[in-house]
Design an enzyme around this catalytic site. Structure first.
Site: not given
Length: 453
Positions: A84, A163, A170, A185, A189
């Site tokens: 990520h 989420d 958000r 978040s 995931k």
């Protein structure tokens, strides 16, 4: 049990929420029994007062289990990996890294996102390829992993529904930059993917969420702790984000540069990120004894052509016609016979003789965003053909009048202000010495003998 207003008040006043209270909050979000105004109030309370590590762990676990949690065959469980990035300009790492990891024996269910504001999105890049389907069911993902070893997809409807609600609010409540909410978040995931290993590319610099390395390291440590807390072997790289990654910015152009990289002609900065992040994952899964060997395995997969074959197979498995995929991966291909080409190209010229000492990635991305390459809010369309090619790199000597940037744009023509802003992104120093560009990877966490740069 406290009511929802009581929970909001408790966090607003700096109290620590219990495991049960966080579970009540996430269940109410998922079941939509909580008003949007109440969710927004809780998000702002968390933004203002923060969360203790135990609260963040519980928030992450409850978000992760708010929907489907993927399951895999037993012989895959130690090989499930993902990466990520906190967002960058020209960040096309995933397109090269996923197939390279698959070549090295990993299973890569890479769940990616879309671009917002100046940051590009992996799904938008892939959707510039005709026929590429980013929406795949859990069953389809497992089939693709079985046959190819990697896929790059969007978040399924059943995965972490809490989420999806919180993320949208958000953005609307200006709480995107809350570290506990970022951790919840991202890691929820990845936890729902049932990964064995995860590497986080946490960026710092002018074109990143965090401008200094100290702030980025604080977030990285929080993310590593949250990932390990849900049972994923998690590491993080702190990487510079001032200029661009590679030489292309914009969806179709970044696909072209990714394919060129998979054909062994990648820019050094992109290859540094791909090999380092991939090498970390190979160490974490036991497929490499140390980072040096891990980086070599990833590099060999990319430069040797086997990762290109995996990328072609992934395209076909995700809906791209065989002829189209074969054309894009051929040694001599006209990319524009497949990918959309912008109506106009405009070259900017260097203002003086000297060495390129800076290219402002943030301002470059902002201009491209306004020209249609990005979106300002979720759901907006992007123009896949809009983008820019850097014809020079940091540390390179240029001569006055030589082209340094090629802008790809549609109508209307960029304004004088936009052109001036693009011109101002380049800094040339007549007294500087030509030199290689800077390395991007600043530090790896956790710091260990296996992760020696």
């Amino acid at each position: 049990m406290l009511s929802i207003p009581d929970l909001i008040k408790k966090k607003r006043d700096g109290g620590q929420l219990s495991d049960e209270e966080i579970k009540v909050f996430i269940n109410a979000v998922t079941a939509k029994t909580m008003q949007e105004s109440q969710i927004g109030a809780m998000l702002m309370a968390i933004w203002q007062k923060g969360m203790k590590p135990t609260e963040i762990q519980t928030l992450t676990r409850e978000m992760m289990s708010s929907g489907e949690v993927m399951s895999w065959p037993d012989d895959w469980k130690t090989l499930m990996v993902d990466k990520h990035s906190t967002g960058g300009v020209g960040d096309k790492v995933s397109l090269v890294l996923a197939p390279a990891l698959a070549v090295c024996g990993c299973k890569v269910p890479m769940i990616s996102g879309r671009g917002l504001a100046h940051t590009g999105g992996t799904l938008d890049k892939l959707e510039s390829i005709p026929g590429f389907q980013v929406h795949q069911s859990t069953e389809q993902i497992q089939d693709i992993l079985a046959s190819v070893g990697c896929c790059i997809v969007g978040q399924t409807e059943k995965l972490v529904p809490a989420d999806r609600v919180l993320y949208a609010l958000r953005d609307a409540t200006s709480t995107v930059d809350s570290p506990p909410l970022i951790a919840g978040s991202i890691i929820s995931k990845k936890g729902a993917e049932s990964l064995s290993a995860l590497v986080l590319d946490v960026k710092f610099g002018r074109a990143a969420l965090y401008k200094d390395v100290q702030s980025a390291e604080k977030l990285a440590k929080l993310l590593v702790s949250a990932g390990n807390g849900v049972g994923i072997r998690t590491a993080a790289a702190l990487t510079r984000m001032d200029c661009t990654i590679g030489r292309c910015v914009g969806n179709s152009l970044e696909v072209m540069e990714s394919l060129e990289t998979l054909k062994g002609k990648g820019p050094p900065d992109l290859m540094e990120l791909v090999t380092t992040l991939g090498g970390v994952l190979l160490v974490q899964t036991g497929l490499a004894p140390d980072l040096t060997e891990g980086r070599k395995q990833i590099s060999d997969a990319v430069t040797g052509g086997t990762a290109l074959s995996k990328f072609q197979a992934m395209m076909e498995a995700q809906g791209v016609a065989k002829g189209t995929a074969r054309s894009l991966c051929s040694a001599r291909t006209d990319y524009y016979s497949v990918l959309r080409k912008a109506a106009h190209q405009l070259e900017l010229k260097a203002p003086a003789d000297g060495v390129v000492v800076d290219i402002d990635g943030m301002d470059l991305a902002r201009v491209l965003h306004h020209l249609g390459a990005g979106r300002s809010k979720s759901g907006e369309d992007v123009n896949h053909s809009v983008g820019a090619e850097l014809l020079v790199s940091l540390g390179q000597r240029v001569t006055k009048g030589a082209p340094w940037l090629r802008l790809h744009h549609e109508d209307p023509t960029p304004t004088r202000e936009q052109i001036a802003r693009l011109e101002n992104t380049l800094t040339v120093d007549p007294k500087a010495e030509a030199r290689p560009g800077p390395t991007l990877v600043e530090k790896l966490l956790p710091e260990s003998d296996a992760f020696i740069l």
